[in-house]
Design an enzyme around this catalytic site. Structure first.
Site, PDB file in Angstrom:
ATOM      1  N   TYR A 152       8.809 -22.667   4.659  1.00  0.00           N
ATOM      2  CA  TYR A 152      10.462 -22.674   4.409  1.00  0.00           C
ATOM      3  C   TYR A 152      10.752 -23.958   3.942  1.00  0.00           C
ATOM      4  N   GLU A 210      10.558 -14.050  12.917  1.00  0.00           N
ATOM      5  CA  GLU A 210       9.141 -13.646  12.567  1.00  0.00           C
ATOM      6  C   GLU A 210       7.974 -13.933  13.548  1.00  0.00           C
ATOM      7  N   TYR A 229       4.894   0.329   7.428  1.00  0.00           N
ATOM      8  CA  TYR A 229       3.800   0.076   6.628  1.00  0.00           C
ATOM      9  C   TYR A 229       2.936  -0.654   6.678  1.00  0.00           C
ATOM     10  N   GLN A 257       2.196  -3.313   0.016  1.00  0.00           N
ATOM     11  CA  GLN A 257       2.532  -2.656   1.269  1.00  0.00           C
ATOM     12  C   GLN A 257       2.390  -1.157   0.825  1.00  0.00           C
ATOM     13  N   GLY A 295       8.146  12.154  -5.175  1.00  0.00           N
ATOM     14  CA  GLY A 295       6.886  11.576  -5.522  1.00  0.00           C
ATOM     15  C   GLY A 295       6.142  10.972  -4.372  1.00  0.00           C
ATOM     16  N   VAL A 296       5.590  10.049  -4.582  1.00  0.00           N
ATOM     17  CA  VAL A 296       4.744   9.152  -3.643  1.00  0.00           C
ATOM     18  C   VAL A 296       5.784   8.863  -2.369  1.00  0.00           C
ATOM     19  N   GLY A 297       6.874   9.002  -2.351  1.00  0.00           N
ATOM     20  CA  GLY A 297       7.935   8.518  -1.331  1.00  0.00           C
ATOM     21  C   GLY A 297       7.734   9.457  -0.226  1.00  0.00           C
ATOM     22  N   THR A 310       5.040   9.516   1.525  1.00  0.00           N
ATOM     23  CA  THR A 310       3.984   8.986   2.743  1.00  0.00           C
ATOM     24  C   THR A 310       4.623   8.719   3.911  1.00  0.00           C
ATOM     25  N   PHE A 319      10.518   1.305  -2.101  1.00  0.00           N
ATOM     26  CA  PHE A 319       9.099   0.940  -2.371  1.00  0.00           C
ATOM     27  C   PHE A 319       9.213  -0.134  -3.383  1.00  0.00           C
ATOM     28  N   PRO A 343      11.118  -4.527  -3.919  1.00  0.00           N
ATOM     29  CA  PRO A 343      12.059  -5.373  -3.286  1.00  0.00           C
ATOM     30  C   PRO A 343      13.502  -4.629  -3.101  1.00  0.00           C
TER      31      PRO A 343
HETATM   32  C1  LIG Z   1       7.850  -0.731   2.245  1.00  0.00           C
HETATM   33  C2  LIG Z   1       6.989  -0.286   0.874  1.00  0.00           C
HETATM   34  C3  LIG Z   1       6.049   0.890   1.372  1.00  0.00           C
HETATM   35  C4  LIG Z   1       5.502   1.222   0.150  1.00  0.00           C
HETATM   36  N1  LIG Z   1       4.713   2.447   0.376  1.00  0.00           N
HETATM   37  C5  LIG Z   1       3.870   3.016  -0.833  1.00  0.00           C
HETATM   38  C6  LIG Z   1       3.154   4.249  -0.557  1.00  0.00           C
HETATM   39  O1  LIG Z   1       3.081   4.782   0.450  1.00  0.00           O
HETATM   40  N2  LIG Z   1       2.332   4.479  -1.583  1.00  0.00           N
HETATM   41  C7  LIG Z   1       2.214   3.875  -2.733  1.00  0.00           C
HETATM   42  O2  LIG Z   1       1.582   4.407  -3.678  1.00  0.00           O
HETATM   43  N3  LIG Z   1       3.069   2.878  -2.892  1.00  0.00           N
HETATM   44  C8  LIG Z   1       3.817   2.253  -1.999  1.00  0.00           C
HETATM   45  N4  LIG Z   1       4.540   1.135  -2.049  1.00  0.00           N
HETATM   46  C9  LIG Z   1       4.701   0.342  -3.483  1.00  0.00           C
HETATM   47  C10 LIG Z   1       3.484  -0.481  -3.655  1.00  0.00           C
HETATM   48  O3  LIG Z   1       3.510  -1.678  -2.628  1.00  0.00           O
HETATM   49  C11 LIG Z   1       3.388  -1.091  -4.559  1.00  0.00           C
HETATM   50  O4  LIG Z   1       4.173  -1.497  -5.187  1.00  0.00           O
HETATM   51  C12 LIG Z   1       2.806  -0.080  -5.869  1.00  0.00           C
HETATM   52  O5  LIG Z   1       1.410   0.456  -5.469  1.00  0.00           O
HETATM   53  C13 LIG Z   1       2.552  -0.855  -7.430  1.00  0.00           C
HETATM   54  O6  LIG Z   1       1.937  -1.666  -7.226  1.00  0.00           O
HETATM   55  P1  LIG Z   1       0.842  -2.242  -8.490  1.00  0.00           P
HETATM   56  O7  LIG Z   1       0.145  -3.317  -8.091  1.00  0.00           O
HETATM   57  O8  LIG Z   1      -0.043  -1.005  -8.877  1.00  0.00           O
HETATM   58  O9  LIG Z   1       2.089  -2.227  -9.585  1.00  0.00           O
HETATM   59  P2  LIG Z   1       2.463  -3.572 -10.091  1.00  0.00           P
HETATM   60  O10 LIG Z   1       1.572  -4.429 -10.881  1.00  0.00           O
HETATM   61  O11 LIG Z   1       3.071  -4.403  -8.926  1.00  0.00           O
HETATM   62  O12 LIG Z   1       3.485  -2.956 -11.258  1.00  0.00           O
HETATM   63  C14 LIG Z   1       4.463  -2.291 -10.657  1.00  0.00           C
HETATM   64  C15 LIG Z   1       5.294  -1.507 -11.739  1.00  0.00           C
HETATM   65  O13 LIG Z   1       5.895  -2.527 -12.486  1.00  0.00           O
HETATM   66  C16 LIG Z   1       5.601  -2.553 -13.790  1.00  0.00           C
HETATM   67  N5  LIG Z   1       5.375  -3.736 -14.612  1.00  0.00           N
HETATM   68  C17 LIG Z   1       4.645  -4.878 -14.233  1.00  0.00           C
HETATM   69  N6  LIG Z   1       4.895  -5.788 -15.137  1.00  0.00           N
HETATM   70  C18 LIG Z   1       5.970  -5.554 -15.799  1.00  0.00           C
HETATM   71  C19 LIG Z   1       6.680  -6.077 -16.754  1.00  0.00           C
HETATM   72  N7  LIG Z   1       6.309  -7.281 -17.341  1.00  0.00           N
HETATM   73  N8  LIG Z   1       7.669  -5.404 -17.429  1.00  0.00           N
HETATM   74  C20 LIG Z   1       7.913  -4.130 -16.986  1.00  0.00           C
HETATM   75  N9  LIG Z   1       7.422  -3.586 -16.052  1.00  0.00           N
HETATM   76  C21 LIG Z   1       6.481  -3.951 -15.331  1.00  0.00           C
HETATM   77  C22 LIG Z   1       4.082  -1.859 -13.802  1.00  0.00           C
HETATM   78  O14 LIG Z   1       4.053  -1.203 -14.928  1.00  0.00           O
HETATM   79  C23 LIG Z   1       4.181  -0.696 -12.751  1.00  0.00           C
HETATM   80  O15 LIG Z   1       4.766   0.402 -13.207  1.00  0.00           O
HETATM   81  C24 LIG Z   1       5.263   0.630  -1.073  1.00  0.00           C
HETATM   82  C25 LIG Z   1       6.146  -0.620  -1.409  1.00  0.00           C
HETATM   83  C26 LIG Z   1       6.790  -0.629  -0.196  1.00  0.00           C
HETATM   84  C27 LIG Z   1       7.736  -2.106  -0.364  1.00  0.00           C
HETATM   85  C1  HEM Z   2      15.936 -18.440   4.002  1.00  0.00           C
HETATM   86  C2  HEM Z   2      15.024 -18.249   3.125  1.00  0.00           C
HETATM   87  C3  HEM Z   2      14.464 -16.899   2.511  1.00  0.00           C
HETATM   88  C4  HEM Z   2      15.405 -15.856   2.359  1.00  0.00           C
HETATM   89  C5  HEM Z   2      16.946 -15.796   2.308  1.00  0.00           C
HETATM   90  C6  HEM Z   2      14.445 -14.817   1.650  1.00  0.00           C
HETATM   91  C7  HEM Z   2      15.044 -13.568   1.344  1.00  0.00           C
HETATM   92  C8  HEM Z   2      13.841 -12.679   0.851  1.00  0.00           C
HETATM   93  C9  HEM Z   2      14.360 -11.266   0.245  1.00  0.00           C
HETATM   94  C10 HEM Z   2      15.767 -10.873   0.095  1.00  0.00           C
HETATM   95  C11 HEM Z   2      13.303 -10.828   0.126  1.00  0.00           C
HETATM   96  C12 HEM Z   2      13.342  -9.031  -0.250  1.00  0.00           C
HETATM   97  C13 HEM Z   2      13.412  -8.264   1.024  1.00  0.00           C
HETATM   98  C14 HEM Z   2      13.226  -6.886   0.677  1.00  0.00           C
HETATM   99  O1  HEM Z   2      12.624  -6.528  -0.370  1.00  0.00           O
HETATM  100  O2  HEM Z   2      13.484  -6.364   1.796  1.00  0.00           O
HETATM  101  C15 HEM Z   2      12.117 -11.476   0.311  1.00  0.00           C
HETATM  102  C16 HEM Z   2      10.919 -11.154   0.180  1.00  0.00           C
HETATM  103  C17 HEM Z   2       9.813 -12.227   0.195  1.00  0.00           C
HETATM  104  N1  HEM Z   2       9.867 -13.228   0.551  1.00  0.00           N
HETATM  105 FE1  HEM Z   2      11.642 -14.413   1.057  1.00  0.00          FE
HETATM  106  N2  HEM Z   2      13.285 -15.306   1.763  1.00  0.00           N
HETATM  107  C18 HEM Z   2      13.185 -16.745   2.213  1.00  0.00           C
HETATM  108  C19 HEM Z   2      12.204 -17.545   2.549  1.00  0.00           C
HETATM  109  C20 HEM Z   2      10.937 -17.194   2.354  1.00  0.00           C
HETATM  110  C21 HEM Z   2       9.885 -18.121   2.521  1.00  0.00           C
HETATM  111  C22 HEM Z   2      10.032 -19.326   2.842  1.00  0.00           C
HETATM  112  C23 HEM Z   2       8.917 -17.666   1.755  1.00  0.00           C
HETATM  113  C24 HEM Z   2       7.432 -18.066   1.736  1.00  0.00           C
HETATM  114  C25 HEM Z   2       6.930 -18.619   0.541  1.00  0.00           C
HETATM  115  C26 HEM Z   2       9.101 -16.195   1.327  1.00  0.00           C
HETATM  116  C27 HEM Z   2       8.429 -15.174   0.727  1.00  0.00           C
HETATM  117  C28 HEM Z   2       8.675 -13.990   0.395  1.00  0.00           C
HETATM  118  C29 HEM Z   2       7.598 -13.031  -0.114  1.00  0.00           C
HETATM  119  C30 HEM Z   2       6.229 -13.168  -0.510  1.00  0.00           C
HETATM  120  C31 HEM Z   2       8.644 -11.725  -0.429  1.00  0.00           C
HETATM  121  C32 HEM Z   2       7.946 -10.581  -0.762  1.00  0.00           C
HETATM  122  C33 HEM Z   2       8.245 -10.299  -2.388  1.00  0.00           C
HETATM  123  C34 HEM Z   2       7.969  -9.251  -3.342  1.00  0.00           C
HETATM  124  O3  HEM Z   2       7.679  -8.127  -2.841  1.00  0.00           O
HETATM  125  O4  HEM Z   2       7.832  -9.528  -4.468  1.00  0.00           O
HETATM  126  N3  HEM Z   2      10.581 -16.062   1.583  1.00  0.00           N
HETATM  127  N4  HEM Z   2      12.508 -12.634   0.808  1.00  0.00           N
END
Ligand SMILES: Cc1cc2nc3c(=O)[nH]c(=O)nc-3n(C[C@H](O)[C@H](O)[C@H](O)COP(=O)(O)OP(=O)(O)OC[C@H]3O[C@@H](n4cnc5c(N)ncnc54)[C@H](O)[C@@H]3O)c2cc1C
Ligand code: HEM
Length: 398
Positions: free
Chosen positions: A95, A137, A190, A207, A270-272, A274, A392, A394
């Site tokens: 933080y 947390e 998840y 995830q 789709g995969v939603g 799960t 699935f 941010p």
């Molecule tokens: C709570 C939660 C639950 C989930 N549950 C599941 C599940 O049950 N099953 C499942 O399959 N997934 C699930 N997901 C999604 C999963 O976490 C991954 O995000 C997914 O598998 C895609 O990851 P990846 O690394 O293959 O794709 P990534 O590399 O993360 O890319 C994601 C997408 O972004 C695109 N992309 C990447 N870079 C760029 C760029 N520069 N410009 C434009 N587009 C780009 C890629 O082509 C791809 O289509 C879940 C996500 C969350 C947050």
């Molecule tokens: C007050 C401080 C912070 C705020 C307001 C904040 C806010 C958020 C929000 C809004 C998300 C997206 C949540 C979602 O998808 O449901 C997120 C994800 C995340 N945060 Fe934070 N965060 C904070 C601090 C931190 C810190 C200290 C770390 C550690 C380096 C961190 C690491 C991450 C990571 C790794 C994700 C997931 C990113 C991804 O999926 O791409 N955050 N945070």
């Protein structure tokens, strides 16, 4: 506790934040990854490239500034973010890093507005919010650790089974290497995998929703191959039975907790499907009394994961109803048997069946799909407290 002057100053920066918009968080992440490159092993860099994480963080920062005098409005978001953070094993010391880069970003993007008073107010406001996250947390970490079969941080699991569920979806059955029990979870939650391999440029957290009810012994997840996706292609192509994976404890604020008399409608695209499958599994295992509706949309039979599994359950449970849409059925797909309607899902067609008093609606799928579902259900007068959805990626409000 923030004093009224601090609150006033933070609120006065809302127009500034709004004019900067996501340029603020894009700048923040750029400088943070420059100075703290180790965080590239923590954040999902695809969410940086697509802009979805900068957008999610900006929405959170803006909401905080706007509601800093009314924190109750923020509690649902705080809970969701705290769960997300625990999946990434975020630690209190991190933080300080984030806070530092946030304040430096304000100074760099708005040098005239960033007076010492403004920076001091934001430092205090950030500290208060960080304290809330750190506290929540830690509670979640302890809860995970204290459960039967629970743990904290990373635990090594072994892939016991890898099963093809559709053309693009493969499921993985994971058991702990130590042979012990595994913590229970609520259906909808998840797992977070932390993938590490010489074949990956960075370590990758991803995830995956648990797709069966908790049983204390093992976890099942199902992964869709995403075109160009780093982790999903790695999971499909490289991870095999017997391989080890680093797994964080189950997390997530999207889960089902209903009485046995509550009608439940599970809607997926789709995969939603799960998290919905875990919910269905749990409802049937516990002998749910009220109606259950399973609505699913996918491209065609080849993309229809868990098809036989759901059909078998429908035959065994009179209170389970299924409604399946295929966007473009193949010639071999059988109407009535494999699917019930062609084209995109349209809830109007099943309104009489699913618009039930007191029903709870759980949905998951691509964002436009979920926006359509929410719009249709809301138009029927179903209040938000009965609508639950998972993004699935941010989080984004629908
Ligand atoms: C709570 C939660 C639950 C989930 N549950 C599941 C599940 O049950 N099953 C499942 O399959 N997934 C699930 N997901 C999604 C999963 O976490 C991954 O995000 C997914 O598998 C895609 O990851 P990846 O690394 O293959 O794709 P990534 O590399 O993360 O890319 C994601 C997408 O972004 C695109 N992309 C990447 N870079 C760029 C760029 N520069 N410009 C434009 N587009 C780009 C890629 O082509 C791809 O289509 C879940 C996500 C969350 C947050
Ligand atoms: C007050 C401080 C912070 C705020 C307001 C904040 C806010 C958020 C929000 C809004 C998300 C997206 C949540 C979602 O998808 O449901 C997120 C994800 C995340 N945060 Fe934070 N965060 C904070 C601090 C931190 C810190 C200290 C770390 C550690 C380096 C961190 C690491 C991450 C990571 C790794 C994700 C997931 C990113 C991804 O999926 O791409 N955050 N945070």
């Amino acid at each position: 506790m923030l004093d009224s002057r601090t609150i006033e100053i933070v609120k006065s920066t809302v127009p500034l934040l709004e004019s900067a918009n996501t340029a603020l968080t894009e700048h923040f992440y750029k400088r943070m990854f420059r100075d703290n490159p180790e965080l590239k092993d923590v954040f999902n860099l695809s969410h940086q490239k697509t802009g979805r994480q900068p957008a999610a963080l900006f929405a959170a920062v803006l909401a905080y500034a706007k509601n800093i005098d009314n924190p109750a409005v923020l509690s649902a978001a705080v809970e969701r973010i705290a769960h997300k953070h625990t999946g990434f094993s975020i630690q209190p010391a991190q933080y300080d890093i984030v806070g530092h880069h946030l304040l430096e970003t304000i100074k760099e993007l708005a040098p005239d507005a960033a007076t010492p008073e403004v920076i001091d107010a934001w430092a205090q406001a950030y500290g208060a919010l960080a304290g809330i996250f750190i506290g929540r947390e830690e509670q979640l970490y302890q809860q995970s650790e204290q459960k039967d079969g629970g743990w904290r941080g990373h635990r090594t699991f072994v892939v016991k089974e890898k099963r093809v569920e559709s053309e693009q979806i493969v499921s993985f059955l994971l058991v702990p290497e130590d042979g012990g029990a595994v913590a229970d979870y609520l259906p909808g939650q998840y797992l977070n995998l932390h993938l590490d391999s010489p074949e990956l440029e960075h370590k990758e957290y991803r995830q995956y929703s648990l797709c069966q009810a908790a049983n204390g012994r093992e976890y099942r997840i199902a992964v869709k191959r995403e075109p160009g996706g780093v982790a999903s292609n790695f999971m499909h192509d490289k991870v095999q039975v017997g391989d080890q994976l680093q797994v964080l404890p189950p997390a997530g604020d999207f889960f089902m907790e209903v009485s046995t008399e509550t009608p439940v409608v599970l809607i997926s695209g789709g995969v939603g499907l799960t998290p919905m499958r875990a919910m269905l599994d749990q409802l049937l295992t516990l002998g749910h009394q009220a109606d259950i509706h399973w609505l699913h949309a996918c491209d065609n039979g080849a993309q229809h994961a868990f098809k036989n599994d759901i059909q078998q359950r429908r035959q065994a449970h009179v209170n389970l109803n299924t409604h399946i849409w295929y966007r473009t059925p193949a010639e071999t797909d059988q109407p009535a048997e494999d699917y019930h309607a062609e084209g995109l899902m349209n809830l109007a067609k099943v309104k009489d069946a699913i618009a039930l008093d007191g029903a709870h609606y759980y949905f998951c799928g691509p964002l436009p799909f979920m926006a359509m579902v929410k719009e249709q259900l809301s138009a029927w007068g179903i209040e938000d407290s009965r609508l639950h959805y998972e993004v699935f990626g941010p989080h984004q409000a629908l």
